[in-house]
Scaffold this active site. Structure first.
Site, short mmCIF file in Angstrom:
data_model
loop_
_atom_site.label_atom_id
_atom_site.label_comp_id
_atom_site.label_asym_id
_atom_site.label_seq_id
_atom_site.Cartn_x
_atom_site.Cartn_y
_atom_site.Cartn_z
CE LYS A 11 -3.96 -2.20 2.29
NZ LYS A 11 -4.96 -2.11 3.40
CE1 TYR A 51 -9.28 -3.16 0.12
CE2 TYR A 51 -8.40 -1.21 -0.93
CZ TYR A 51 -8.22 -2.34 -0.17
OH TYR A 51 -6.97 -2.65 0.31
CB THR A 93 -7.21 -5.79 9.89
OG1 THR A 93 -7.71 -6.94 9.20
CG2 THR A 93 -7.60 -4.53 9.14
CG ASN A 114 -3.71 -2.37 6.86
OD1 ASN A 114 -3.52 -2.01 5.70
ND2 ASN A 114 -4.78 -3.07 7.23
CG HIS A 117 -5.36 -6.11 -0.36
ND1 HIS A 117 -6.61 -6.07 0.22
CD2 HIS A 117 -5.43 -7.05 -1.35
CE1 HIS A 117 -7.40 -6.93 -0.40
NE2 HIS A 117 -6.70 -7.54 -1.35
CD GLU A 128 -8.62 -8.95 -3.62
OE1 GLU A 128 -9.40 -8.56 -2.74
OE2 GLU A 128 -7.55 -9.55 -3.36
P1 DAT Z 1 -7.90 -6.84 5.65
O1 DAT Z 1 -7.12 -5.83 4.84
O2 DAT Z 1 -7.10 -7.38 6.80
O3 DAT Z 1 -8.51 -7.92 4.79
P2 DAT Z 1 -10.59 -5.72 5.84
O4 DAT Z 1 -10.89 -6.48 4.59
O5 DAT Z 1 -11.50 -5.91 7.01
O6 DAT Z 1 -9.10 -6.03 6.34
O7 DAT Z 1 -10.56 -4.17 5.54
C1 DAT Z 1 -9.94 -3.69 4.35
C2 DAT Z 1 -9.10 -2.50 4.69
O8 DAT Z 1 -9.93 -1.45 5.17
C3 DAT Z 1 -8.07 -2.72 5.79
O9 DAT Z 1 -6.88 -3.30 5.30
C4 DAT Z 1 -7.86 -1.33 6.29
C5 DAT Z 1 -9.22 -0.70 6.17
N1 DAT Z 1 -9.96 -0.80 7.44
C6 DAT Z 1 -10.50 -1.90 7.99
N2 DAT Z 1 -11.07 -1.65 9.17
C7 DAT Z 1 -10.89 -0.32 9.37
C8 DAT Z 1 -11.25 0.59 10.41
N3 DAT Z 1 -11.91 0.18 11.50
N4 DAT Z 1 -10.89 1.89 10.27
C9 DAT Z 1 -10.23 2.33 9.18
N5 DAT Z 1 -9.85 1.52 8.16
C10 DAT Z 1 -10.17 0.23 8.26
MG MG Z 2 -9.98 -7.87 3.35
#
Ligand code: DAT
Ligand code: MG
Length: 142
Positions: A11, A51, A93, A114, A117, A128
């Site tokens: 990212k 997304y 995450t 973070n 991805h 994807e």
């Molecule tokens: P992951 O990337 O671990 O699959 P996810 O699919 O739940 O996590 O969410 C996608 C992305 O969205 C994640 O990498 C960062 C962002 N995200 C998730 N939860 C969040 C939150 N509570 N606040 C801000 N950004 C968030």
């Molecule tokens: Mg995810």
């Protein structure tokens, strides 16, 4: 056990930290074969499309702003159980909750920024991977 392909994105935050090389190294050292890689700067609209599964989540706008804030580095990796293994290698995450030795522990800043991805299922990988790469850009013969 099955050979799988998964999409990983370094990212924009981790690109800015010059972590691309280290992240590719970590993945390759875990028996994941690099089949494709590029650097792209997503538009806001492209980030929203990538997304789309999160369109109703409260963080959708923040997430897609961040993902379109600078260049990112998508890549395709292949290996035994690649999807779940990569999820373990990247960590939780929220980097604050990620295990020692994971990529998000090392390079993540907060739950939004973070570092990486990774596809979370065969279904998401099949959306994807072709989002970023066409057949000619994916190399498994080496
Ligand atoms: P992951 O990337 O671990 O699959 P996810 O699919 O739940 O996590 O969410 C996608 C992305 O969205 C994640 O990498 C960062 C962002 N995200 C998730 N939860 C969040 C939150 N509570 N606040 C801000 N950004 C968030
Ligand atoms: Mg995810």
């Amino acid at each position: 056990m099955a050979v799988e392909r998964t999409l990983v994105i370094v990212k924009p935050d981790a690109v800015k930290k010059n972590a691309v090389g280290d992240i590719v190294r970590i993945l390759q050292e875990n028996d994941l074969k690099l089949l494709a890689i590029k650097m792209v700067h997503l538009s806001k609209e492209q980030a929203k499309k990538f997304y789309i599964v999160h369109k109703d989540r409260p963080f959708y706008d923040e997430l897609t702003d961040f993902m379109s804030s600078g260049p990112c580095v998508p890549m395709v990796l292949e290996g035994e159980n690649a999807i779940s293994r990569v999820r373990e290698i990247i960590g939780a995450t929220d980097p604050a909750k990620a295990a020692e030795g994971t990529i998000r522990k090392k390079y993540g800043t907060d739950v939004g920024r973070n570092a990486v991805h990774a596809s979370d299922s065969p279904e998401s990988a099949s959306y994807e991977i072709p989002f970023f790469f066409n057949q000619l850009e994916i190399h498994d013969q080496y």
